[in-house]
Enzyme design. Structure first.
Site, PDB file in Angstrom:
ATOM      1  N   ASP A 259       1.060  -1.307   0.253  1.00  0.00           N
ATOM      2  CA  ASP A 259      -0.051  -0.116   0.119  1.00  0.00           C
ATOM      3  C   ASP A 259       0.823   1.514   0.655  1.00  0.00           C
ATOM      4  OD1 ASP A 259       0.964   0.245   2.285  1.00  0.00           O
ATOM      5  OD2 ASP A 259      -0.945  -1.024   3.478  1.00  0.00           O
ATOM      6  N   GLY A 260       2.088   1.299  -0.287  1.00  0.00           N
ATOM      7  CA  GLY A 260       3.186   2.378  -0.368  1.00  0.00           C
ATOM      8  C   GLY A 260       3.754   2.454   1.511  1.00  0.00           C
ATOM      9  N   GLU A 261       3.656   2.271   2.037  1.00  0.00           N
ATOM     10  CA  GLU A 261       3.682   2.692   3.587  1.00  0.00           C
ATOM     11  C   GLU A 261       5.471   2.069   2.624  1.00  0.00           C
ATOM     12  OE1 GLU A 261       1.147   1.326   6.720  1.00  0.00           O
ATOM     13  OE2 GLU A 261      -0.386   3.326   6.271  1.00  0.00           O
TER      14      GLU A 261
ATOM     15  N   HIS B  96      20.667  26.508  -1.034  1.00  0.00           N
ATOM     16  CA  HIS B  96      20.252  27.303  -1.970  1.00  0.00           C
ATOM     17  C   HIS B  96      19.570  28.277  -0.978  1.00  0.00           C
ATOM     18  CE1 HIS B  96      19.352  29.479  -6.122  1.00  0.00           C
ATOM     19  NE2 HIS B  96      18.286  30.304  -5.387  1.00  0.00           N
TER      20      HIS B  96
ATOM     21  N   LYS C 254      18.842  36.028 -14.482  1.00  0.00           N
ATOM     22  CA  LYS C 254      17.931  35.364 -15.428  1.00  0.00           C
ATOM     23  C   LYS C 254      16.546  35.503 -15.037  1.00  0.00           C
ATOM     24  CE  LYS C 254      17.330  31.175 -13.025  1.00  0.00           C
ATOM     25  NZ  LYS C 254      18.011  29.801 -12.678  1.00  0.00           N
TER      26      LYS C 254
ATOM     27  N   ARG D 231      12.813  33.703 -15.164  1.00  0.00           N
ATOM     28  CA  ARG D 231      12.729  32.848 -15.635  1.00  0.00           C
ATOM     29  C   ARG D 231      10.260  33.188 -15.227  1.00  0.00           C
ATOM     30  NH1 ARG D 231      13.407  27.816 -14.099  1.00  0.00           N
ATOM     31  NH2 ARG D 231      14.898  28.068 -13.204  1.00  0.00           N
TER      32      ARG D 231
HETATM   33  C1  R5P Z   1      18.474  28.577  -9.175  1.00  0.00           C
HETATM   34  O1  R5P Z   1      18.327  29.560  -9.227  1.00  0.00           O
HETATM   35  C2  R5P Z   1      19.123  27.264  -9.201  1.00  0.00           C
HETATM   36  O2  R5P Z   1      20.662  28.040  -8.942  1.00  0.00           O
HETATM   37  C3  R5P Z   1      19.341  26.717 -10.854  1.00  0.00           C
HETATM   38  O3  R5P Z   1      19.501  27.310 -11.689  1.00  0.00           O
HETATM   39  C4  R5P Z   1      17.884  26.894 -11.058  1.00  0.00           C
HETATM   40  O4  R5P Z   1      16.861  25.830  -9.705  1.00  0.00           O
HETATM   41  C5  R5P Z   1      18.482  25.332 -11.997  1.00  0.00           C
HETATM   42  O5  R5P Z   1      17.082  24.686 -12.550  1.00  0.00           O
HETATM   43  P1  R5P Z   1      16.691  24.331 -13.849  1.00  0.00           P
HETATM   44  O6  R5P Z   1      18.184  23.510 -14.392  1.00  0.00           O
HETATM   45  O7  R5P Z   1      15.557  23.786 -14.301  1.00  0.00           O
HETATM   46  O8  R5P Z   1      16.483  25.731 -14.944  1.00  0.00           O
END
Ligand code: R5P
Length: 295
Positions: A35-37, A125, A190, A192
């Site tokens: 059952d996944g436990e 991070h 970056k 996103r």
């Molecule tokens: C976020 O800022 C991290 O430092 C990485 O740049 C990020 O998590 C990389 O994610 P992905 O490989 O999906 O682009």
């Protein structure tokens, strides 16, 4: 006396860490019920000091196992419990980017703080918080960096590389890796737009004919690095290699990096992966020894 506990899917790092500490690792047995436990079995008797190695890549199931293992270890004799999570999950969700979003970093931190006395990790991070202690209320957080080790690896492979972090958050790792070797270095910006949709502006460095190494803490889908690699090649880079601490590389991430023109993909063994070239075991062992001496 200290016991080192680990799970069998991280046996290589467990053995390397055990060798560096002079301890034979003991493995937690797992039985998965239909059952996944999960039923965990630990050594029947544990000493007061216990170190549990568990990387938190693909974390959801592992978090439940960790809570069970920690509680079980205390019942079996552990007084001071250290989690060594070379990759610490959920650190990127560190604020509510939209109303109603749960700030996972805070809650996963609280959950681990409830189970462990000390948490050791590598290149977490941490963007909007100053230290790992802030994420682990009332506990000791030890954040190590593999960036100098990656810097050494790069220096042994590439002459006069240009080291680039894809975004401002990578500045700490790029500086740490570049410092000792005098690499030219910078970070991009970056934007996103989605999980697999990023745009990168590279730093204003002369890349024409240069060997570029992209350095980041973590690669997940690989899109960030693939986009940065395409940009570097479009700016005249002679080659692009990639070095990351945490090789999550989900799905076809590595193939997509090579398709973008990346030559070598290098990582540490924080997350077991074919690209692992640098071991963090000595770094972890030194930190564990220093922490034990300080108690
Ligand atoms: C976020 O800022 C991290 O430092 C990485 O740049 C990020 O998590 C990389 O994610 P992905 O490989 O999906 O682009």
């Amino acid at each position: 006396m200290t016991a080192l506990l680990a799970f069998d899917d991280e046996a290589a790092l467990a053995r390397a860490l055990g060798a560096a500490l002079g301890i034979t690792p003991q493995f937690v047995a797992r039985h998965r019920f239909p059952d996944g436990e999960t039923r965990l079995t630990l050594p029947a008797v544990l000493p007061p000091q216990v170190v549990l190695l568990r990387g938190l890549q693909q974390p959801n199931e592992k978090l439940v196992e960790l809570l069970l293992a920690a509680a079980g270890a205390r019942e079996l004799g552990a007084r001071h419990l250290t989690l060594v999570a070379p990759y610490l999950a959920y650190m990127r969700q560190d604020m509510a980017f939209h109303p109603g979003e749960v700030v996972s970093q805070r809650h996963v931190g609280a959950l681990l703080a409830g189970a462990f006395d000390t948490v050791v990790t590598v290149d977490p991070h941490l963007h909007r918080v100053a230290s790992l202690d802030e994420v682990l209320p009332g506990r000791c957080g030890i954040a190590l960096s593999a960036a100098p080790l990656l810097g050494e690896w790069i220096a042994s492979r590439i002459e006069q590389p240009v080291l680039i972090g894809p975004d401002e958050e990578a500045a700490q790792w790029v500086q740490a890796a570049a410092r000792a070797h005098g690499f030219a270095a910078g970070v991009g910006r970056k934007h996103r737009r989605g999980d697999r949709d990023v745009a990168i502006e590279l730093p204003p460095l002369a890349l024409d004919g240069r060997a570029v190494v992209l350095l980041d803490d973590v690669a997940s889908t690989g899109h960030t690095l693939a986009v940065a690699a395409r940009e570097a090649l479009a700016h005249g880079a002679a080659s692009v290699d990639v070095a990351v601490t945490h090789a999550l590389f989900v799905g076809d991430a590595v193939a997509s990096l090579h398709a973008a023109g990346v030559r070598h993909v290098w990582s540490t063994d924080c997350v077991p992966h074919a690209s692992n070239v640098v071991s963090v075991a000595p770094l972890l062992a030194a930190a564990l020894r220093a922490a034990a001496d300080g108690r």
